[in-house]
Design a protein around this motif. Structure first.
Motif, PDB file in Angstrom:
ATOM      1  N   LEU A   1       4.073   4.983   7.242  1.00 39.50           N
ATOM      2  CA  LEU A   1       4.001   3.612   6.742  1.00 39.50           C
ATOM      3  C   LEU A   1       2.594   3.317   6.250  1.00 39.50           C
ATOM      4  N   ASP A   2       2.517   2.761   5.046  1.00 38.51           N
ATOM      5  CA  ASP A   2       1.249   2.376   4.443  1.00 38.51           C
ATOM      6  C   ASP A   2       1.371   0.932   3.970  1.00 38.51           C
ATOM      7  N   LYS A   3       0.243   0.283   3.813  1.00 40.10           N
ATOM      8  CA  LYS A   3       0.226  -1.102   3.336  1.00 40.10           C
ATOM      9  C   LYS A   3      -0.576  -1.144   2.048  1.00 40.10           C
ATOM     10  N   GLU A   4       0.086  -1.580   0.963  1.00 36.07           N
ATOM     11  CA  GLU A   4      -0.571  -1.601  -0.337  1.00 36.07           C
ATOM     12  C   GLU A   4      -1.432  -2.845  -0.523  1.00 36.07           C
ATOM     13  N   ASP A   5      -0.890  -4.002  -0.157  1.00 31.63           N
ATOM     14  CA  ASP A   5      -1.657  -5.249  -0.189  1.00 31.63           C
ATOM     15  C   ASP A   5      -1.139  -6.169   0.905  1.00 31.63           C
ATOM     16  N   SER A   6      -1.450  -7.451   0.826  1.00 33.30           N
ATOM     17  CA  SER A   6      -1.162  -8.347   1.951  1.00 33.30           C
ATOM     18  C   SER A   6       0.312  -8.435   2.333  1.00 33.30           C
ATOM     19  N   ASP A   7       1.227  -8.238   1.381  1.00 33.78           N
ATOM     20  CA  ASP A   7       2.643  -8.316   1.740  1.00 33.78           C
ATOM     21  C   ASP A   7       3.500  -7.198   1.151  1.00 33.78           C
ATOM     22  N   THR A   8       2.877  -6.133   0.685  1.00 36.38           N
ATOM     23  CA  THR A   8       3.617  -5.004   0.120  1.00 36.38           C
ATOM     24  C   THR A   8       3.342  -3.747   0.940  1.00 36.38           C
ATOM     25  N   TYR A   9       4.427  -3.088   1.338  1.00 33.15           N
ATOM     26  CA  TYR A   9       4.340  -1.885   2.151  1.00 33.15           C
ATOM     27  C   TYR A   9       4.962  -0.719   1.399  1.00 33.15           C
TER      28      TYR A   9
ATOM     29  N   TYR B   1      -3.407  14.223   3.845  1.00 33.28           N
ATOM     30  CA  TYR B   1      -2.251  14.739   3.128  1.00 33.28           C
ATOM     31  C   TYR B   1      -2.111  14.046   1.777  1.00 33.28           C
ATOM     32  N   THR B   2      -1.622  14.799   0.799  1.00 30.74           N
ATOM     33  CA  THR B   2      -1.313  14.247  -0.510  1.00 30.74           C
ATOM     34  C   THR B   2       0.181  13.994  -0.559  1.00 30.74           C
ATOM     35  N   ARG B   3       0.564  12.834  -1.014  1.00 32.69           N
ATOM     36  CA  ARG B   3       1.979  12.462  -1.038  1.00 32.69           C
ATOM     37  C   ARG B   3       2.475  12.208  -2.462  1.00 32.69           C
ATOM     38  N   ASP B   4       2.080  13.061  -3.385  1.00 34.34           N
ATOM     39  CA  ASP B   4       2.473  12.879  -4.778  1.00 34.34           C
ATOM     40  C   ASP B   4       3.967  13.073  -5.000  1.00 34.34           C
ATOM     41  N   ASN B   5       4.565  14.038  -4.342  1.00 36.94           N
ATOM     42  CA  ASN B   5       5.972  14.369  -4.572  1.00 36.94           C
ATOM     43  C   ASN B   5       6.847  14.036  -3.380  1.00 36.94           C
ATOM     44  N   VAL B   6       6.486  13.033  -2.634  1.00 37.30           N
ATOM     45  CA  VAL B   6       7.226  12.643  -1.439  1.00 37.30           C
ATOM     46  C   VAL B   6       8.021  11.383  -1.752  1.00 37.30           C
ATOM     47  N   PHE B   7       9.275  11.359  -1.325  1.00 38.31           N
ATOM     48  CA  PHE B   7      10.108  10.180  -1.557  1.00 38.31           C
ATOM     49  C   PHE B   7       9.493   8.979  -0.844  1.00 38.31           C
ATOM     50  N   ASN B   8       9.454   7.848  -1.554  1.00 36.46           N
ATOM     51  CA  ASN B   8       8.904   6.635  -0.939  1.00 36.46           C
ATOM     52  C   ASN B   8       9.627   5.405  -1.440  1.00 36.46           C
ATOM     53  N   VAL B   9       9.508   4.350  -0.663  1.00 42.43           N
ATOM     54  CA  VAL B   9      10.072   3.051  -1.016  1.00 42.43           C
ATOM     55  C   VAL B   9       8.966   2.029  -0.857  1.00 42.43           C
ATOM     56  N   LYS B  10       8.753   1.243  -1.905  1.00 42.10           N
ATOM     57  CA  LYS B  10       7.771   0.168  -1.859  1.00 42.10           C
ATOM     58  C   LYS B  10       8.542  -1.135  -1.680  1.00 42.10           C
ATOM     59  N   PHE B  11       8.141  -1.932  -0.696  1.00 39.54           N
ATOM     60  CA  PHE B  11       8.903  -3.135  -0.389  1.00 39.54           C
ATOM     61  C   PHE B  11       8.015  -4.243   0.146  1.00 39.54           C
ATOM     62  N   LYS B  12       8.545  -5.456   0.022  1.00 40.74           N
ATOM     63  CA  LYS B  12       7.882  -6.642   0.582  1.00 40.74           C
ATOM     64  C   LYS B  12       8.368  -6.825   2.017  1.00 40.74           C
ATOM     65  N   LEU B  13       7.642  -7.630   2.758  1.00 41.29           N
ATOM     66  CA  LEU B  13       7.989  -7.858   4.158  1.00 41.29           C
ATOM     67  C   LEU B  13       9.382  -8.466   4.308  1.00 41.29           C
ATOM     68  N   ASN B  14       9.832  -9.242   3.331  1.00 41.55           N
ATOM     69  CA  ASN B  14      11.165  -9.845   3.404  1.00 41.55           C
ATOM     70  C   ASN B  14      12.286  -8.874   3.018  1.00 41.55           C
ATOM     71  N   GLY B  15      11.934  -7.639   2.662  1.00 42.04           N
ATOM     72  CA  GLY B  15      12.951  -6.632   2.333  1.00 42.04           C
ATOM     73  C   GLY B  15      13.139  -6.410   0.854  1.00 42.04           C
ATOM     74  N   GLU B  16      12.516  -7.212   0.020  1.00 36.03           N
ATOM     75  CA  GLU B  16      12.640  -7.060  -1.431  1.00 36.03           C
ATOM     76  C   GLU B  16      12.014  -5.730  -1.852  1.00 36.03           C
ATOM     77  N   ILE B  17      12.766  -4.953  -2.611  1.00 34.83           N
ATOM     78  CA  ILE B  17      12.279  -3.657  -3.100  1.00 34.83           C
ATOM     79  C   ILE B  17      11.403  -3.893  -4.330  1.00 34.83           C
ATOM     80  N   VAL B  18      10.237  -3.274  -4.336  1.00 30.44           N
ATOM     81  CA  VAL B  18       9.291  -3.407  -5.454  1.00 30.44           C
ATOM     82  C   VAL B  18       9.316  -2.094  -6.222  1.00 30.44           C
ATOM     83  N   LYS B  19       9.459  -2.161  -7.506  1.00 31.45           N
ATOM     84  CA  LYS B  19       9.484  -0.943  -8.340  1.00 31.45           C
ATOM     85  C   LYS B  19       8.152  -0.744  -9.012  1.00 31.45           C
TER      86      LYS B  19
END
Length: 139
Positions: free
Chosen positions: A52-60, A121-139
């Motif tokens: 789990l990583d945090k991109e900004d204040s409400d995006t993970y 670790y480098t995660r260039d080719n690893v499956f990931n999902v970017k999402f908001k805390l409320n569950g909204e998927i961010v593309k």
């Protein structure tokens, strides 16, 4: 009567020692949108783990990996619940702010010439999902 008291005392002592050794697990439940996407990608093997990583204040960002043996996977007490299974979870910050060695070994090496192993670790080719805390998927 004296034997009974000794047995009770020994049982209490052993019970207290046992309860101190128990490690508490932290179980996470991701938003259902995120869980549904990850469930489709999870392979049927025991090597899956999440980061789990945090991109900004409400995006993970949550990464799904199963490619390598990982120090933090072995030593985490965190997991995510999916379809009746627990998948190990650790934070990207575990890699940034800790060393990939047992704590007692790191403490022994402090102040000596022995090197402490730092891993990233480098995660260039690893499956990931970017999402908001409320569950909204961010593309």
């Amino acid at each position: 009567m004296k034997k009974i008291l000794v047995i009770i005392f020994i049982n209490c002592f052993l019970y207290n020692c046992y309860s101190q050794e128990k490690v508490n697990d932290i179980i996470y439940f991701l938003p259902s949108n995120v869980s549904n996407i990850l469930i489709k990608e999870i392979k049927d093997n025991d090597n899956n783990y999440l980061i789990l990583d945090k991109e900004d204040s409400d995006t993970y960002i949550i990464y799904l990996d199963n490619s390598i043996e990982n120090f933090w996977v072995k030593h985490t007490n965190r997991s995510v619940f999916f379809n009746g299974k627990l998948i190990p979870l650790y934070f990207v910050y575990d890699e940034y702010f800790s060393f990939a060695e047992e704590g007692k070994d790191v403490l022994k090496k402090l102040g000596t010439e022995d090197g402490i192993r730092k891993v990233s670790y480098t995660r260039d080719n690893v499956f990931n999902v970017k999402f908001k805390l409320n569950g909204e998927i961010v593309k």
